[in-house]
Enzyme design. Structure first.
Site, mmCIF file in Angstrom:
data_model
loop_
_atom_site.group_PDB
_atom_site.id
_atom_site.type_symbol
_atom_site.label_atom_id
_atom_site.label_comp_id
_atom_site.label_asym_id
_atom_site.label_seq_id
_atom_site.Cartn_x
_atom_site.Cartn_y
_atom_site.Cartn_z
ATOM 1 C CE LYS A 111 32.092 36.928 -0.680
ATOM 2 N NZ LYS A 111 31.887 35.648 -1.338
ATOM 3 C CE LYS A 194 35.480 35.516 6.020
ATOM 4 N NZ LYS A 194 34.406 35.026 5.169
ATOM 5 C CE LYS A 197 39.063 30.960 -1.008
ATOM 6 N NZ LYS A 197 37.656 30.807 -1.402
#
Ligand code: TYM
Length: 342
Positions: A111, A194, A197
């Site tokens: 992230k 993956k 969102k």
């Protein structure tokens, strides 16, 4: 009775990975356990969220729980920021967790990306807050997708260190509940990534609110390979799919795994059914199934989006119930740590 806790971040479109990896399990578990399901808005702001969008997304996650079949009479549904014990316990855990443990967290590295110096301090201590979420209720089992496994190991480490340092057995050592076939749903555009969102490409995921046309189009365009579909001979002992096999044809096994999870069938059954067939036929069958499962949930979520007072009412009464459990546990922790209380 065993206590279950789990949470979903209100950070964007909920997708099939969230549903199959987590929310669907929430529904199944509510019949046998004491279940607490949280919308983790404190976690969401570890990365920038527009305030207006955040409010909508919090309601959307709560609506997804309800539309999927989580019963607010049986379970507690609430948002994290309404229960102060989460943030208070997280501070204590910031003082229990070691920097070396946090430095190993792969999700922080992903992230924060290349600009780690620019990441918020909250993103770094994110796993400590997650441990506080779970342990503020002394939950023992946590249903999640595979990507949360490392965070749950950290929760166990924190509980163990706290218990050891203060010479107590106060916190339970949590067990992850990870469902195999759909624990890691991959992007429809790239079998190595993956489903997420935050992927900029909407075509990479099936959103829980996608209508039949969008579902059909995304599955039709989903990446595949040029071979025919494999048969059950690729499976290892006990009908499991090995990492080597999956790596050789990631997109094919992703779609087949989604089909197995949506239809509640085993790899053996699904591979036997489609062995030697073309993707075009399989994709049509998968589309019909995905529309049948997602369609009614998406409609219910849209309906609830038009009635925010209903969702807010459920979150409010959930927060009261959650507070009633978490507050006394937090007071005990404060006693153990040595804080003076009035
Ligand atoms: P979040 O919001 O990223 O995801 C919510 C849940 O969905 C699962 N999931 C997936 N499962 C399968 N395939 C995928 N592609 C996929 N993408 C997401 C996640 O594993 C998760 O179960 N840190 C958590 C939220 C959280 C939490 C907690 C969870 C905060 N506190 C306490 C459990 C207990 C997260 O970011 O989930």
């Amino acid at each position: 009775m065993k206590r279950i806790f789990s949470g979903v971040q209100p950070t964007g479109n909920l997708h099939l990975g969230n549903y199959l990896g987590a929310i669907r399990q929430f529904v199944a578990l509510q019949h046998d356990y004491d279940c607490i399901y949280c919308v983790v808005d404190l976690h969401a702001i570890t990365q920038w969220q527009e305030p207006g969008e955040l409010r909508d997304q919090i309601r959307q996650v709560a609506a997804a729980y309800l539309a999927a079949g989580v019963d607010p009479q049986r379970c507690i549904i609430f948002n994290q920021s309404q229960v102060p014990a989460h943030a208070e316990l997280a501070w204590i855990f910031n003082c229990v967790a070691r920097l070396g443990w946090l430095n190993r967290m792969t999700q922080f590295k992903e992230k924060a990306g290349k600009h780690r110096e620019q990441a918020s301090a909250g993103l770094y201590v994110y796993p400590n807050l997650m441990a506080a979420d779970i342990l503020a209720y002394k939950a023992s089992h946590v249903p999640v997708g595979e990507d949360q496994k490392q965070h749950l190991e950290l929760t166990r480490d924190i509980a163990q260190k706290f218990n050891h340092d203060y010479g107590t057995e106060f916190f339970p050592i949590v067990e992850p509940l990870i469902l195999s076939a759909a624990a890691r749903v991959m992007s429809l555009r790239d079998g190595a990534k993956k489903m997420s969102k935050s992927d900029p490409s909407d075509a990479s995921r099936l959103n829980m609110t996608d209508g039949p046309d969008e579902v059909a189009q995304k599955i039709r365009r989903a990446k595949t390979d040029t071979e025919l579909l494999p048969g059950p001979d690729v499976l290892g002992a006990e009908g499991t799919l090995g990492e080597e096999a999956r790596k050789a044809r990631p997109e094919a096994y992703n779609l087949l795994g989604i089909y197995a999870a949506l239809s509640d069938r085993s790899w053996t059954e699904v591979l036997a059914e489609f062995e030697g067939q073309q993707f075009s036929h399989f994709k049509q069958v998968l589309t019909d199934l995905a529309v049948a499962v997602l369609g009614p949930m998406g409609e219910e979520m849209q309906r609830m989006a038009g009635d925010p007072a209903y969702v807010d009412g459920i979150l409010r009464s959930g927060a009261e119930k959650a507070n009633a459990i978490a507050e006394p546990i937090l007071r005990d922790v404060q006693d153990i740590v040595g804080f003076l209380r009035p």
